[in-house]
Structure formats: structure tokens, C-alpha cells
Design a protein around this motif. Structure first.
Motif, PDB file in Angstrom:
ATOM      1  N   GLN A   1       0.834  -1.186   0.000  1.00  0.00           N
ATOM      2  CA  GLN A   1       0.000   0.000   0.000  1.00  0.00           C
ATOM      3  C   GLN A   1       0.875   1.245   0.000  1.00  0.00           C
ATOM      4  OE1 GLN A   1      -2.571  -0.150   3.353  1.00  0.00           O
ATOM      5  NE2 GLN A   1      -3.868  -1.741   2.508  1.00  0.00           N
ATOM      6  N   LEU A   2       0.381   2.281  -0.710  1.00  0.00           N
ATOM      7  CA  LEU A   2       1.099   3.540  -0.736  1.00  0.00           C
ATOM      8  C   LEU A   2       0.776   4.366   0.507  1.00  0.00           C
ATOM      9  CD1 LEU A   2       0.769   4.967  -4.370  1.00  0.00           C
ATOM     10  CD2 LEU A   2       2.742   3.870  -3.317  1.00  0.00           C
ATOM     11  N   GLN A   3       1.773   5.072   0.975  1.00  0.00           N
ATOM     12  CA  GLN A   3       1.562   6.099   1.988  1.00  0.00           C
ATOM     13  C   GLN A   3       2.174   7.372   1.415  1.00  0.00           C
ATOM     14  OE1 GLN A   3       2.795   4.981   5.900  1.00  0.00           O
ATOM     15  NE2 GLN A   3       1.882   6.768   6.855  1.00  0.00           N
ATOM     16  N   LEU A   4       1.315   8.328   1.058  1.00  0.00           N
ATOM     17  CA  LEU A   4       1.731   9.488   0.286  1.00  0.00           C
ATOM     18  C   LEU A   4       1.732  10.741   1.147  1.00  0.00           C
ATOM     19  CD1 LEU A   4      -0.449   8.757  -2.875  1.00  0.00           C
ATOM     20  CD2 LEU A   4       1.984   8.271  -2.578  1.00  0.00           C
ATOM     21  N   VAL A   5       2.743  11.570   0.950  1.00  0.00           N
ATOM     22  CA  VAL A   5       2.817  12.852   1.639  1.00  0.00           C
ATOM     23  C   VAL A   5       3.253  13.916   0.652  1.00  0.00           C
ATOM     24  CG1 VAL A   5       3.867  14.194   3.493  1.00  0.00           C
ATOM     25  CG2 VAL A   5       3.366  11.768   3.844  1.00  0.00           C
ATOM     26  N   GLU A   6       2.449  14.976   0.535  1.00  0.00           N
ATOM     27  CA  GLU A   6       2.764  16.094  -0.350  1.00  0.00           C
ATOM     28  C   GLU A   6       3.528  17.181   0.403  1.00  0.00           C
ATOM     29  OE1 GLU A   6      -1.552  14.750  -1.280  1.00  0.00           O
ATOM     30  OE2 GLU A   6      -0.321  15.206   0.465  1.00  0.00           O
ATOM     31  N   SER A   7       4.303  17.942  -0.347  1.00  0.00           N
ATOM     32  CA  SER A   7       4.995  19.103   0.213  1.00  0.00           C
ATOM     33  C   SER A   7       5.241  20.101  -0.903  1.00  0.00           C
ATOM     34  CB  SER A   7       6.327  18.702   0.867  1.00  0.00           C
ATOM     35  OG  SER A   7       7.204  18.159  -0.084  1.00  0.00           O
ATOM     36  N   GLY A   8       5.649  21.307  -0.525  1.00  0.00           N
ATOM     37  CA  GLY A   8       5.999  22.313  -1.514  1.00  0.00           C
ATOM     38  C   GLY A   8       4.972  23.397  -1.722  1.00  0.00           C
ATOM     39  N   GLY A   9       3.816  23.265  -1.072  1.00  0.00           N
ATOM     40  CA  GLY A   9       2.815  24.303  -1.208  1.00  0.00           C
ATOM     41  C   GLY A   9       3.220  25.576  -0.487  1.00  0.00           C
ATOM     42  N   GLY A  10       2.449  26.627  -0.712  1.00  0.00           N
ATOM     43  CA  GLY A  10       2.729  27.888  -0.044  1.00  0.00           C
ATOM     44  C   GLY A  10       1.998  29.029  -0.695  1.00  0.00           C
ATOM     45  N   LEU A  11       2.431  30.229  -0.359  1.00  0.00           N
ATOM     46  CA  LEU A  11       1.843  31.455  -0.887  1.00  0.00           C
ATOM     47  C   LEU A  11       2.779  32.035  -1.940  1.00  0.00           C
ATOM     48  CD1 LEU A  11      -0.219  33.802  -0.767  1.00  0.00           C
ATOM     49  CD2 LEU A  11       1.170  34.767   1.091  1.00  0.00           C
ATOM     50  N   GLN A  13       2.871  34.909  -5.512  1.00  0.00           N
ATOM     51  CA  GLN A  13       2.173  35.920  -6.298  1.00  0.00           C
ATOM     52  C   GLN A  13       1.826  35.379  -7.678  1.00  0.00           C
ATOM     53  OE1 GLN A  13       4.702  39.429  -6.282  1.00  0.00           O
ATOM     54  NE2 GLN A  13       3.589  40.257  -4.526  1.00  0.00           N
ATOM     55  N   ALA A  14       0.809  35.946  -8.258  1.00  0.00           N
ATOM     56  CA  ALA A  14       0.420  35.571  -9.611  1.00  0.00           C
ATOM     57  C   ALA A  14       1.617  35.719 -10.549  1.00  0.00           C
ATOM     58  CB  ALA A  14      -0.741  36.432 -10.089  1.00  0.00           C
ATOM     59  N   GLY A  15       1.768  34.728 -11.431  1.00  0.00           N
ATOM     60  CA  GLY A  15       2.913  34.708 -12.333  1.00  0.00           C
ATOM     61  C   GLY A  15       4.096  33.933 -11.802  1.00  0.00           C
ATOM     62  N   GLY A  16       4.051  33.604 -10.531  1.00  0.00           N
ATOM     63  CA  GLY A  16       5.151  32.888  -9.908  1.00  0.00           C
ATOM     64  C   GLY A  16       5.082  31.389 -10.135  1.00  0.00           C
ATOM     65  N   SER A  17       6.010  30.672  -9.488  1.00  0.00           N
ATOM     66  CA  SER A  17       6.122  29.229  -9.658  1.00  0.00           C
ATOM     67  C   SER A  17       6.225  28.535  -8.304  1.00  0.00           C
ATOM     68  CB  SER A  17       7.365  28.883 -10.477  1.00  0.00           C
ATOM     69  OG  SER A  17       7.310  29.421 -11.770  1.00  0.00           O
ATOM     70  N   LEU A  18       5.769  27.304  -8.295  1.00  0.00           N
ATOM     71  CA  LEU A  18       5.945  26.412  -7.155  1.00  0.00           C
ATOM     72  C   LEU A  18       6.189  25.013  -7.701  1.00  0.00           C
ATOM     73  CD1 LEU A  18       3.093  27.367  -4.623  1.00  0.00           C
ATOM     74  CD2 LEU A  18       5.552  27.669  -4.274  1.00  0.00           C
ATOM     75  N   ARG A  19       6.896  24.202  -6.910  1.00  0.00           N
ATOM     76  CA  ARG A  19       7.065  22.804  -7.273  1.00  0.00           C
ATOM     77  C   ARG A  19       6.572  21.951  -6.120  1.00  0.00           C
ATOM     78  NH1 ARG A  19      12.609  19.517  -8.598  1.00  0.00           N
ATOM     79  NH2 ARG A  19      12.825  19.661  -6.329  1.00  0.00           N
ATOM     80  N   LEU A  20       5.548  21.165  -6.405  1.00  0.00           N
ATOM     81  CA  LEU A  20       5.004  20.254  -5.408  1.00  0.00           C
ATOM     82  C   LEU A  20       5.687  18.895  -5.523  1.00  0.00           C
ATOM     83  CD1 LEU A  20       1.175  20.991  -5.665  1.00  0.00           C
ATOM     84  CD2 LEU A  20       2.932  22.206  -4.357  1.00  0.00           C
ATOM     85  N   SER A  21       5.921  18.288  -4.381  1.00  0.00           N
ATOM     86  CA  SER A  21       6.478  16.943  -4.329  1.00  0.00           C
ATOM     87  C   SER A  21       5.515  16.019  -3.607  1.00  0.00           C
ATOM     88  CB  SER A  21       7.818  16.938  -3.587  1.00  0.00           C
ATOM     89  OG  SER A  21       8.790  17.693  -4.245  1.00  0.00           O
ATOM     90  N   CYS A  22       5.520  14.785  -4.013  1.00  0.00           N
ATOM     91  CA  CYS A  22       4.723  13.756  -3.344  1.00  0.00           C
ATOM     92  C   CYS A  22       5.628  12.538  -3.199  1.00  0.00           C
ATOM     93  CB  CYS A  22       3.482  13.420  -4.150  1.00  0.00           C
ATOM     94  SG  CYS A  22       2.532  12.034  -3.516  1.00  0.00           S
ATOM     95  N   VAL A  23       5.869  12.157  -1.963  1.00  0.00           N
ATOM     96  CA  VAL A  23       6.775  11.045  -1.681  1.00  0.00           C
ATOM     97  C   VAL A  23       5.996   9.896  -1.066  1.00  0.00           C
ATOM     98  CG1 VAL A  23       8.812  10.320  -0.400  1.00  0.00           C
ATOM     99  CG2 VAL A  23       8.687  12.626  -1.333  1.00  0.00           C
TER     100      VAL A  23
END
Length: 127
Positions: A1-11, A13-23
């Protein structure tokens, strides 16, 4: 079975970038097709992106196509979501999900097809 945890979210500004990870801390990651979904306040959960077991097949919702990129590293049991040119309407809780699939090229775009979910990570895009 998978046990998943996301990270990388946040605040951001419009036009910006984020990278989400799921391990995944459990399970043989390479047998799972993976996906990202999101849910904004007062709205239903919606599909964002999906990737096959091998990583060779991907799909995106029309609203994020050409801005978001999904990828995976099976050796690290990780799936990533690179989000560029973010818009206020991208504000939501983002969830990664997994489901076992026999074929290396299968993807799933419907949340009902997925068996395993992470707790989610908040992404807020300010205007």
C-alpha cells in the motif's frame, strides 16, 4: 500500500512558480499510476495531471496545460508537479494520488479510479 505525503505548497504571487512533491514511504512505487488533483473552497475536487507508471505518458487538464508539468522518479518514489505562471484561480489544496495498474502506459484522470491519497498541501496564489 502507498503512503503518500505532499509538500511544496505555499503562498506565491500571480505569475510565480511552485514545485510540489509527493513522496511515498511505503509500497513498490513503480507499479502505481499517479495523479494530482486539487480542491478549491466550495468546489469539487478536480483533475490536474496524471502520469503513467513509466512516466512516458502524461495528461493535463485544459486549465493547467502548458503551465504545469508532472514527472516522476521511481527510484526516489517521488512524483513532482512543476507549476509555472500561477494564477489566483490555481488556489486550492493539492492532492497526489496513486493506483496500481498493470500496463506501464496507463493513466487515470478520474479521482474515483485512485485508491491512495495524500493529506494535501495548500497552494495560495495572490493577485
Amino acid at each position: 500500500q502507498l503512503q503518500l505525503v505532499e509538500s511544496g505548497g505555499g503562498l506565491v504571487q500571480a505569475g510565480g512558480s511552485l514545485r510540489l512533491s509527493c513522496v511515498s514511504s511505503r509500497g513498490l512505487f513503480s507499479v502505481y499510476a499517479m495523479g494530482w488533483f486539487r480542491q478549491a473552497p466550495g468546489k469539487e475536487r478536480e483533475f490536474v495531471a496524471a502520469i503513467s507508471r513509466s512516466g512516458s505518458v502524461t495528461d493535463y487538464s485544459d486549465s493547467v496545460k502548458d503551465r504545469f508539468t508532472i514527472s516522476r522518479d521511481n527510484a526516489k518514489a517521488t512524483v513532482l508537479l512543476q507549476m509555472n505562471s500561477l494564477k489566483p484561480e490555481d488556489t486550492a489544496i493539492y492532492y497526489c494520488a496513486g493506483v496500481t495498474r498493470g500496463l506501464l502506459s496507463t493513466i487515470e484522470v478520474t479521482d474515483g479510479e485512485y485508491d491512495y491519497w495524500g493529506p494535501g498541501t495548500q497552494v495560495t496564489v495572490s493577485s
